[in-house]
Design a protein around this motif. Structure first.
Motif, PDB file in Angstrom:
ATOM      1  N   THR A  33       0.826  -1.210   0.000  1.00 28.97           N
ATOM      2  CA  THR A  33       0.000   0.000   0.000  1.00 28.97           C
ATOM      3  C   THR A  33       0.858   1.257   0.000  1.00 28.97           C
ATOM      4  N   LYS A  34       2.067   1.174   0.543  1.00 23.93           N
ATOM      5  CA  LYS A  34       2.962   2.332   0.591  1.00 23.93           C
ATOM      6  C   LYS A  34       3.335   2.824  -0.804  1.00 23.93           C
ATOM      7  N   LEU A  35       3.158   1.962  -1.806  1.00 16.47           N
ATOM      8  CA  LEU A  35       3.462   2.342  -3.186  1.00 16.47           C
ATOM      9  C   LEU A  35       2.318   3.102  -3.852  1.00 16.47           C
ATOM     10  N   ASP A  36       1.176   3.178  -3.163  1.00 18.63           N
ATOM     11  CA  ASP A  36      -0.008   3.835  -3.729  1.00 18.63           C
ATOM     12  C   ASP A  36      -0.540   4.855  -2.728  1.00 18.63           C
ATOM     13  N   VAL A  37       0.158   5.979  -2.614  1.00 18.27           N
ATOM     14  CA  VAL A  37      -0.158   6.993  -1.596  1.00 18.27           C
ATOM     15  C   VAL A  37      -0.210   8.375  -2.239  1.00 18.27           C
ATOM     16  N   TYR A  38      -0.738   9.338  -1.490  1.00 15.18           N
ATOM     17  CA  TYR A  38      -0.676  10.738  -1.915  1.00 15.18           C
ATOM     18  C   TYR A  38       0.000  11.559  -0.829  1.00 15.18           C
ATOM     19  N   GLN A  39       0.501  12.722  -1.212  1.00 15.38           N
ATOM     20  CA  GLN A  39       1.203  13.590  -0.274  1.00 15.38           C
ATOM     21  C   GLN A  39       0.194  14.340   0.579  1.00 15.38           C
ATOM     22  N   THR A  45      -0.370   9.430   2.760  1.00 15.71           N
ATOM     23  CA  THR A  45      -1.584   8.706   3.119  1.00 15.71           C
ATOM     24  C   THR A  45      -2.008   7.824   1.950  1.00 15.71           C
ATOM     25  N   SER A  46      -2.529   6.652   2.255  1.00 11.27           N
ATOM     26  CA  SER A  46      -2.956   5.718   1.210  1.00 11.27           C
ATOM     27  C   SER A  46      -4.090   6.305   0.389  1.00 11.27           C
ATOM     28  N   ASN A  47      -4.064   6.039  -0.912  1.00 12.20           N
ATOM     29  CA  ASN A  47      -5.167   6.446  -1.781  1.00 12.20           C
ATOM     30  C   ASN A  47      -6.440   5.666  -1.467  1.00 12.20           C
ATOM     31  N   ASN A  48      -6.279   4.431  -1.057  1.00 14.30           N
ATOM     32  CA  ASN A  48      -7.425   3.615  -0.655  1.00 14.30           C
ATOM     33  C   ASN A  48      -7.830   4.021   0.764  1.00 14.30           C
ATOM     34  N   THR A  49      -9.032   4.516   0.929  1.00 11.21           N
ATOM     35  CA  THR A  49      -9.508   4.944   2.254  1.00 11.21           C
ATOM     36  C   THR A  49     -10.581   4.002   2.801  1.00 11.21           C
ATOM     37  N   TYR A  50     -10.566   2.762   2.304  1.00  7.76           N
ATOM     38  CA  TYR A  50     -11.451   1.708   2.823  1.00  7.76           C
ATOM     39  C   TYR A  50     -10.640   0.436   3.030  1.00  7.76           C
ATOM     40  N   LEU A  51      -9.463   0.578   3.607  1.00  3.96           N
ATOM     41  CA  LEU A  51      -8.527  -0.535   3.697  1.00  3.96           C
ATOM     42  C   LEU A  51      -9.026  -1.685   4.566  1.00  3.96           C
ATOM     43  N   LEU A  52      -9.833  -1.380   5.586  1.00  2.00           N
ATOM     44  CA  LEU A  52     -10.330  -2.452   6.452  1.00  2.00           C
ATOM     45  C   LEU A  52     -11.402  -3.292   5.773  1.00  2.00           C
ATOM     46  N   ASN A  53     -11.805  -2.897   4.559  1.00  2.43           N
ATOM     47  CA  ASN A  53     -12.735  -3.712   3.777  1.00  2.43           C
ATOM     48  C   ASN A  53     -12.005  -4.670   2.840  1.00  2.43           C
ATOM     49  N   THR A  54     -10.671  -4.650   2.871  1.00  2.00           N
ATOM     50  CA  THR A  54      -9.899  -5.524   1.994  1.00  2.00           C
ATOM     51  C   THR A  54      -9.616  -6.856   2.695  1.00  2.00           C
ATOM     52  N   LYS A  55      -9.389  -7.890   1.895  1.00  4.89           N
ATOM     53  CA  LYS A  55      -9.200  -9.245   2.411  1.00  4.89           C
ATOM     54  C   LYS A  55      -8.051  -9.377   3.422  1.00  4.89           C
ATOM     55  N   TRP A  90      -7.668   4.146   6.560  1.00  7.83           N
ATOM     56  CA  TRP A  90      -6.549   4.474   5.684  1.00  7.83           C
ATOM     57  C   TRP A  90      -5.240   4.365   6.444  1.00  7.83           C
ATOM     58  N   LEU A  91      -4.143   4.252   5.701  1.00  6.36           N
ATOM     59  CA  LEU A  91      -2.816   4.157   6.298  1.00  6.36           C
ATOM     60  C   LEU A  91      -2.069   5.479   6.154  1.00  6.36           C
ATOM     61  N   ASN A  92      -1.351   5.840   7.214  1.00  5.43           N
ATOM     62  CA  ASN A  92      -0.471   7.005   7.198  1.00  5.43           C
ATOM     63  C   ASN A  92       0.969   6.538   7.389  1.00  5.43           C
ATOM     64  N   TYR A  93       1.874   7.078   6.583  1.00  2.00           N
ATOM     65  CA  TYR A  93       3.296   6.760   6.676  1.00  2.00           C
ATOM     66  C   TYR A  93       4.053   8.050   6.999  1.00  2.00           C
ATOM     67  N   THR A  94       4.770   8.035   8.122  1.00  4.54           N
ATOM     68  CA  THR A  94       5.500   9.230   8.548  1.00  4.54           C
ATOM     69  C   THR A  94       6.971   8.872   8.730  1.00  4.54           C
ATOM     70  N   GLU A  95       7.813   9.468   7.875  1.00  5.75           N
ATOM     71  CA  GLU A  95       9.251   9.220   7.923  1.00  5.75           C
ATOM     72  C   GLU A  95       9.928  10.237   8.845  1.00  5.75           C
ATOM     73  N   THR A  96      11.205  10.011   9.108  1.00  4.36           N
ATOM     74  CA  THR A  96      11.998  10.923   9.937  1.00  4.36           C
ATOM     75  C   THR A  96      11.907  12.354   9.382  1.00  4.36           C
ATOM     76  N   SER A 183      -5.630   4.519  10.486  1.00  6.79           N
ATOM     77  CA  SER A 183      -6.671   5.339  11.111  1.00  6.79           C
ATOM     78  C   SER A 183      -8.041   4.943  10.572  1.00  6.79           C
ATOM     79  N   PHE A 184      -9.068   5.157  11.380  1.00  5.05           N
ATOM     80  CA  PHE A 184     -10.420   4.835  10.917  1.00  5.05           C
ATOM     81  C   PHE A 184     -11.443   5.736  11.590  1.00  5.05           C
TER      82      PHE A 184
END
Length: 204
Positions: A33-39, A45-55, A90-96, A183-184
């Motif tokens: 999912t980290k490969l499909d994000v927006y700034q 943050t992930s472009n998919n905002t319904y991640l808990l609905n995925t398998k 959705w997933l949030n990725y925060t780097e240093t 986050s949800f």
């Protein structure tokens, strides 16, 4: 002087922990999912905002729904027959040296976060009191009554639930790990209010 200071009308911050490790399938999905994000403002943050609905997150969603129900039972304690449920996730990725801007979660009642990668020495979530202070003296010792903000250290598998209207943020990230949080938002179904008080409302 002998006295008791009571806190009333307090803001609930519900903290729990996932009782198992994340599976390889879940972690691989997080990396993918980290490969499909927006700034976002400060991080990504992930472009998919319904991640808990995925398998890959099926089991995790069931566990989070149980925790959400426990929040409502303990904090809201509704007398009506209502059901809480997760809306978006959705997933949030925060780097240093990145951060997550101060914000609230609109169109949601309770918001939650589960940490898939967090270091308690460096990672925390910061909440803000938005109430106006008529008089604001300089503070000698901060406590939960005189503080404008409060933070909680977080680590992997921690779960935090809080009212969606509560302002929060992530300050500039320290440490070398990538802070990853899922986050949800939530809402409810069912009947609320009282018929005789003309507050009855059915929420589908």
């Amino acid at each position: 002087m002998k006295a008791i200071v009571h806190g009333i009308f307090s803001t609930p911050i519900y903290i729990s922990k996932l009782t198992r490790e994340f599976t390889d399938e879940e972690l691989k999905f997080v990396d993918k999912t980290k490969l499909d994000v927006y700034q976002n403002q400060g991080n990504t943050t992930s472009n998919n905002t319904y991640l808990l609905n995925t398998k890959p997150f099926n089991n995790l969603k069931e566990e989070l729904n149980k925790i959400l129900k426990d929040y409502f039972d303990k904090v809201v304690s509704p007398s009506n027959d209502i059901e809480s449920y997760i809306t978006q996730s959705w997933l949030n990725y925060t780097e240093t040296n990145q951060y997550h801007h101060k914000h609230v979660h609109e169109n949601s009642l309770v918001s939650g976060i589960i940490y898939l990668n967090a270091d308690k020495k460096n990672d925390k979530i910061k909440f803000f009191k938005e109430r106006y202070s008529t008089i604001k003296p300089e503070v000698k010792n901060y406590n939960i009554f005189n503080s404008d903000n409060w933070f909680f250290p977080v680590e992997t598998r921690d779960i935090i639930l809080f009212p969606s209207s509560l302002s929060h943020m992530v300050e500039t990230k320290q440490g070398k790990n990538t802070r990853i949080s899922l986050s949800f938002n939530t809402f409810i179904r069912g009947m609320v209010g009282k018929e005789r008080e003309i507050t009855r409302l059915k929420i589908d």
